[in-house]
Design a protein around this motif. Structure first.
Motif, short mmCIF file in Angstrom:
data_model
loop_
_atom_site.label_atom_id
_atom_site.label_comp_id
_atom_site.label_asym_id
_atom_site.label_seq_id
_atom_site.Cartn_x
_atom_site.Cartn_y
_atom_site.Cartn_z
N ILE A 48 0.85 -1.20 0.00
CA ILE A 48 0.00 0.00 0.00
C ILE A 48 0.89 1.24 0.00
O ILE A 48 2.04 1.20 0.43
N TYR A 49 0.31 2.35 -0.48
CA TYR A 49 1.05 3.60 -0.65
C TYR A 49 0.11 4.77 -0.40
O TYR A 49 -1.06 4.73 -0.80
N TRP A 50 0.64 5.81 0.23
CA TRP A 50 -0.10 7.07 0.41
C TRP A 50 0.81 8.21 -0.03
O TRP A 50 2.01 8.21 0.28
N GLY A 51 0.25 9.18 -0.74
CA GLY A 51 1.01 10.36 -1.14
C GLY A 51 0.18 11.61 -0.93
O GLY A 51 -1.01 11.63 -1.24
N SER A 52 0.80 12.65 -0.40
CA SER A 52 0.13 13.93 -0.17
C SER A 52 -0.03 14.66 -1.51
O SER A 52 0.94 14.85 -2.23
N GLY A 53 -1.26 15.03 -1.83
CA GLY A 53 -1.54 15.66 -3.11
C GLY A 53 -2.02 14.63 -4.11
O GLY A 53 -1.97 13.43 -3.86
N SER A 54 -2.49 15.09 -5.26
CA SER A 54 -3.14 14.18 -6.20
C SER A 54 -2.28 13.78 -7.39
O SER A 54 -2.77 13.11 -8.29
N THR A 55 -1.02 14.15 -7.42
CA THR A 55 -0.22 13.91 -8.62
C THR A 55 0.61 12.63 -8.57
O THR A 55 1.31 12.32 -9.54
N TRP A 56 0.57 11.89 -7.51
CA TRP A 56 1.36 10.66 -7.39
C TRP A 56 0.86 9.62 -8.39
O TRP A 56 -0.33 9.42 -8.55
N THR A 57 1.81 8.94 -9.04
CA THR A 57 1.48 7.97 -10.08
C THR A 57 1.80 6.56 -9.63
O THR A 57 2.53 6.35 -8.65
N PRO A 58 1.31 5.55 -10.37
CA PRO A 58 1.70 4.17 -10.08
C PRO A 58 3.22 3.97 -10.09
O PRO A 58 3.75 3.22 -9.28
N ILE A 59 3.90 4.66 -10.99
CA ILE A 59 5.36 4.53 -11.05
C ILE A 59 5.99 5.05 -9.76
O ILE A 59 6.93 4.44 -9.23
N ASP A 60 5.45 6.14 -9.20
CA ASP A 60 5.96 6.65 -7.93
C ASP A 60 5.81 5.61 -6.82
O ASP A 60 6.73 5.40 -6.03
#
Length: 187
Positions: free
Chosen positions: A106-118
């Motif tokens: 699982i992954y969480w990123g702040s903001g909406s621009t995070w991609t699957p590659i990230d």
């Protein structure tokens, strides 16, 4: 030869994939089956699916592991869990029902621009904390996301990405067969 590796992996990721075991896919799907499946697909998510799959397979290729195949049932499960997490974006693993065992990152990123590659790159970056000789993680660090990606017997993956109600991103990938068995090396 090194420059051909990404092209070979891309071809493997985008071609029609069948399981290594013939009983999983006994025959080529007919037009009716293809139409039924295509109606169930999230067409806007196909690009994301390919990003998840391609990046997983790039990490696996570095360890000479077989490429993963996309599994729509695992994707459906991941979409279900991402849908639940959409309300709060909480970095929490799912709790599979009895008898439904799979691997999960699982992954969480702040903001909406995070991609699957990230997400996949973040998990893969844990390699620096993993010592193959002792099959251990550096004290105080995590490496289980990385070892799940490169686990030798894992063959299928399905993932999902959602922008949560608060504007952050939650991503989850599920793996079958699962990895990270205590005492076993990933490759």
């Amino acid at each position: 030869m090194k420059s051909l590796l990404p092209l070979i992996l891309f071809a493997l990721c985008t071609s029609q994939a069948y399981s290594l075991t013939p009983e999983a896919h006994p025959q080529k799907p007919n037009n009716e089956t293809i139409l039924r499946i295509s109606k169930q697909l999230c067409w806007g998510c196909i690009g994301e699916s390919l990003q998840f799959l391609f990046q997983h397979n790039m990490v696996r290729a570095a360890k000479w592991e077989m490429p993963l195949m996309w599994d729509f049932q695992l994707e459906r499960y991941a979409r279900w869990w991402a849908g639940i997490r959409k309300a709060d974006c909480k970095l929490q693993h799912s709790f599979p029902e009895d008898g439904f065992k799979l691997g999960e990152n699982i992954y969480w990123g702040s903001g909406s621009t995070w991609t699957p590659i990230d997400a996949v790159n973040t998990w893969a970056a844990e390699e620096k904390y993993y010592t193959y000789a002792t099959n251990t993680c550096e004290a105080g660090q995590m490496c289980g996301h990385y070892t799940q990606i490169v686990w030798k017997s894992t063959r299928r993956v399905g993932c999902a990405r959602v922008v949560c109600d608060d504007g952050d991103v939650f991503m989850t990938c599920n793996y079958d067969p699962p990895g990270n068995y205590i005492g076993e090396k990933p490759y």
